[in-house]
Design a protein around this motif. Structure first.
Motif, PDB file in Angstrom:
ATOM      1  N   UNK A 111       0.830  -1.207   0.000  1.00 41.52           N
ATOM      2  CA  UNK A 111       0.000   0.000   0.000  1.00 41.52           C
ATOM      3  C   UNK A 111       0.865   1.258   0.000  1.00 41.52           C
ATOM      4  N   UNK A 112       1.936   1.264   0.791  1.00 45.55           N
ATOM      5  CA  UNK A 112       2.841   2.417   0.810  1.00 45.55           C
ATOM      6  C   UNK A 112       3.464   2.648  -0.564  1.00 45.55           C
ATOM      7  N   UNK A 113       3.908   1.582  -1.203  1.00 44.95           N
ATOM      8  CA  UNK A 113       4.523   1.726  -2.522  1.00 44.95           C
ATOM      9  C   UNK A 113       3.483   2.172  -3.551  1.00 44.95           C
ATOM     10  N   UNK A 114       2.277   1.637  -3.449  1.00 49.82           N
ATOM     11  CA  UNK A 114       1.217   2.038  -4.377  1.00 49.82           C
ATOM     12  C   UNK A 114       0.923   3.523  -4.236  1.00 49.82           C
ATOM     13  N   UNK A 115       0.864   4.018  -3.009  1.00 51.34           N
ATOM     14  CA  UNK A 115       0.594   5.443  -2.788  1.00 51.34           C
ATOM     15  C   UNK A 115       1.714   6.307  -3.355  1.00 51.34           C
ATOM     16  N   UNK A 116       2.950   5.884  -3.158  1.00 51.82           N
ATOM     17  CA  UNK A 116       4.089   6.646  -3.657  1.00 51.82           C
ATOM     18  C   UNK A 116       4.053   6.751  -5.179  1.00 51.82           C
ATOM     19  N   UNK A 117       3.868   5.632  -5.858  1.00 48.44           N
ATOM     20  CA  UNK A 117       3.833   5.634  -7.315  1.00 48.44           C
ATOM     21  C   UNK A 117       2.634   6.432  -7.816  1.00 48.44           C
ATOM     22  N   UNK A 118       1.497   6.269  -7.159  1.00 47.91           N
ATOM     23  CA  UNK A 118       0.290   6.986  -7.579  1.00 47.91           C
ATOM     24  C   UNK A 118       0.467   8.493  -7.461  1.00 47.91           C
ATOM     25  N   UNK A 119       1.051   8.950  -6.362  1.00 44.24           N
ATOM     26  CA  UNK A 119       1.215  10.395  -6.182  1.00 44.24           C
ATOM     27  C   UNK A 119       2.266  10.949  -7.136  1.00 44.24           C
ATOM     28  N   UNK A 120       3.362  10.238  -7.316  1.00 41.30           N
ATOM     29  CA  UNK A 120       4.393  10.703  -8.255  1.00 41.30           C
ATOM     30  C   UNK A 120       3.843  10.769  -9.672  1.00 41.30           C
ATOM     31  N   UNK A 121       3.057   9.773 -10.062  1.00 42.21           N
ATOM     32  CA  UNK A 121       2.440   9.792 -11.389  1.00 42.21           C
ATOM     33  C   UNK A 121       1.453  10.952 -11.507  1.00 42.21           C
ATOM     34  N   UNK A 122       0.709  11.205 -10.448  1.00 45.03           N
ATOM     35  CA  UNK A 122      -0.223  12.339 -10.441  1.00 45.03           C
ATOM     36  C   UNK A 122       0.515  13.649 -10.655  1.00 45.03           C
ATOM     37  N   UNK A 123       1.658  13.805  -9.991  1.00 51.00           N
ATOM     38  CA  UNK A 123       2.438  15.026 -10.143  1.00 51.00           C
ATOM     39  C   UNK A 123       2.901  15.215 -11.580  1.00 51.00           C
ATOM     40  N   UNK A 124       3.343  14.136 -12.206  1.00 49.48           N
ATOM     41  CA  UNK A 124       3.787  14.233 -13.596  1.00 49.48           C
ATOM     42  C   UNK A 124       2.631  14.614 -14.516  1.00 49.48           C
TER      43      UNK A 124
ATOM     44  N   UNK B 121       5.004  -4.804 -10.454  1.00 51.21           N
ATOM     45  CA  UNK B 121       6.077  -4.146  -9.707  1.00 51.21           C
ATOM     46  C   UNK B 121       6.251  -4.862  -8.382  1.00 51.21           C
ATOM     47  N   UNK B 122       7.475  -5.245  -8.083  1.00 52.22           N
ATOM     48  CA  UNK B 122       7.810  -5.877  -6.804  1.00 52.22           C
ATOM     49  C   UNK B 122       8.481  -4.821  -5.932  1.00 52.22           C
ATOM     50  N   UNK B 123       8.138  -4.776  -4.657  1.00 55.37           N
ATOM     51  CA  UNK B 123       8.523  -3.645  -3.816  1.00 55.37           C
ATOM     52  C   UNK B 123      10.012  -3.553  -3.503  1.00 55.37           C
ATOM     53  N   UNK B 124      10.811  -4.549  -3.881  1.00 59.37           N
ATOM     54  CA  UNK B 124      12.257  -4.392  -3.721  1.00 59.37           C
ATOM     55  C   UNK B 124      12.889  -3.844  -4.998  1.00 59.37           C
ATOM     56  N   UNK B 125      12.071  -3.528  -6.003  1.00 59.20           N
ATOM     57  CA  UNK B 125      12.562  -2.937  -7.245  1.00 59.20           C
ATOM     58  C   UNK B 125      12.522  -1.419  -7.155  1.00 59.20           C
ATOM     59  N   UNK B 126      13.269  -0.770  -8.040  1.00 58.85           N
ATOM     60  CA  UNK B 126      13.323   0.686  -8.073  1.00 58.85           C
ATOM     61  C   UNK B 126      11.979   1.233  -8.547  1.00 58.85           C
ATOM     62  N   UNK B 127      11.294   2.029  -7.727  1.00 62.42           N
ATOM     63  CA  UNK B 127       9.996   2.567  -8.165  1.00 62.42           C
ATOM     64  C   UNK B 127      10.109   3.506  -9.352  1.00 62.42           C
ATOM     65  N   UNK B 128      11.284   4.122  -9.544  1.00 65.72           N
ATOM     66  CA  UNK B 128      11.462   5.034 -10.674  1.00 65.72           C
ATOM     67  C   UNK B 128      11.322   4.301 -12.000  1.00 65.72           C
ATOM     68  N   UNK B 129      11.773   3.064 -12.059  1.00 64.61           N
ATOM     69  CA  UNK B 129      11.653   2.281 -13.292  1.00 64.61           C
ATOM     70  C   UNK B 129      10.200   2.030 -13.636  1.00 64.61           C
ATOM     71  N   UNK B 130       9.422   1.658 -12.632  1.00 70.53           N
ATOM     72  CA  UNK B 130       8.003   1.415 -12.881  1.00 70.53           C
ATOM     73  C   UNK B 130       7.277   2.709 -13.202  1.00 70.53           C
TER      74      UNK B 130
END
Length: 290
Positions: A113-126, A269-278
């Motif tokens: 859930x934490x990783x999902x929120x991070x990716x979702x917010x970063x994508x929203x910003x873009x 996306x697996x949570x030990x991977x770099x979120x920037x790549x996803x």
């Protein structure tokens, strides 16, 4: 659904305060992640309505006097028009599963859930920097810088269901579904059919913890679901690995097939991977960085 009571107020207040305490960290992390992928806004790279200057071009017979940039024209013998870069506002909706399993995290890792929120917010910003409108699925989509803050608050406060609601779709928009897709996803085909009928396209992103992606368990292991309703005590967990990974691969193939046949995309996306790549893959799939 049970309505909150007066007795619930202290608990709700405590949960709200806890969520707000995480807000600055989430925003900062998302800003850093977004900056790694695409530091600036990206328009459509053609002349049209917009705020940003694109180019000067020689005036043509179809240009009126108001279109002439007289300051630029005064520096030469020709007349020039100041073109702005077109920015067509599109809408994107993001849904994150509210299932209990999204709270799972292996040792020292972010929860799904934490990783999902991070990716979702970063994508929203873009998307917002590109002039687009963004919201959680079912909420009003808005543009502008303040919407990033609203998204951060909503992501921390909103507990969405374990099934995205087709009734929340809006025509011609785009949707990003984020879930582990490990619980029964019978709702997905109907949701995708409804979306396709409304001209909605999108991406289904599966998020997994490495424990779920690779099943590293051996020996005696006590497996329990996050809701506490099911439990399985195995004396030889390693013997379950092959069957488990086969079932997981079946689910991934099913997800890829269900999305592809409706014109959607899917990814994992697996949570030990770099979120920037996803994040970069999602940004590219949505047409970012044109």
């Amino acid at each position: 659904m049970r309505q909150p009571t007066v007795q619930d107020a202290p608990q709700l207040r405590a949960e709200a305060e806890a969520a707000s305490g995480h807000l600055p960290a989430l925003i900062l992390a998302a800003e850093r992640l977004a900056a790694m992928v695409a530091p600036g806004a990206h328009g459509l790279r053609r002349a049209g309505p917009g705020e940003d200057f694109w180019q000067y071009r020689p005036a043509s017979s179809g240009d009126g006097l108001r279109a002439i940039d007289w300051r630029r024209s005064a520096r030469s013998d020709a007349e020039f028009v100041r073109d702005r870069e077109a920015q067509t506002a599109q809408s994107a909706a993001i849904w994150i599963s509210g299932g209990q399993g999204m709270h799972y995290a292996g040792d020292g890792r972010d929860s799904k859930l934490q990783r999902a929120r991070l990716i979702a917010l970063a994508l929203s910003m873009l998307l917002l920097r590109g002039g687009e409108k963004v919201a959680l699925l079912g909420q009003p989509a808005r543009a502008g810088r303040l919407q990033a803050d609203r998204m951060a608050e909503a992501l921390l406060a909103d507990t969405q269901s374990d099934a995205a609601q087709a009734s929340a779709l809006r025509p011609q928009g785009r949707v990003i579904l984020i879930s582990d897709f490990l619980t029964d996803p019978d709702w997905l085909p109907e949701f995708l059919d409804h979306a396709a009928g409304m001209g909605v396209r999108g991406i289904a992103l599966q998020i997994l913890d490495p424990d779920e992606a690779h099943f590293p368990f051996d020996g005696a292991v006590d497996f329990r679901d996050m809701a506490g309703g099911q439990r399985h005590l195995s004396r030889d967990a390693g013997s379950l690995r092959e069957a488990y990974l086969a079932r997981l691969n079946e689910r991934r193939e099913w997800l890829a097939d269900q999305t592809a046949r409706r014109g959607w995309q899917s990814g994992c996306h697996v949570t030990d991977e770099d979120p920037a790549t996803r994040l970069a893959a999602l940004w590219s799939a949505l047409g970012g960085g044109r």
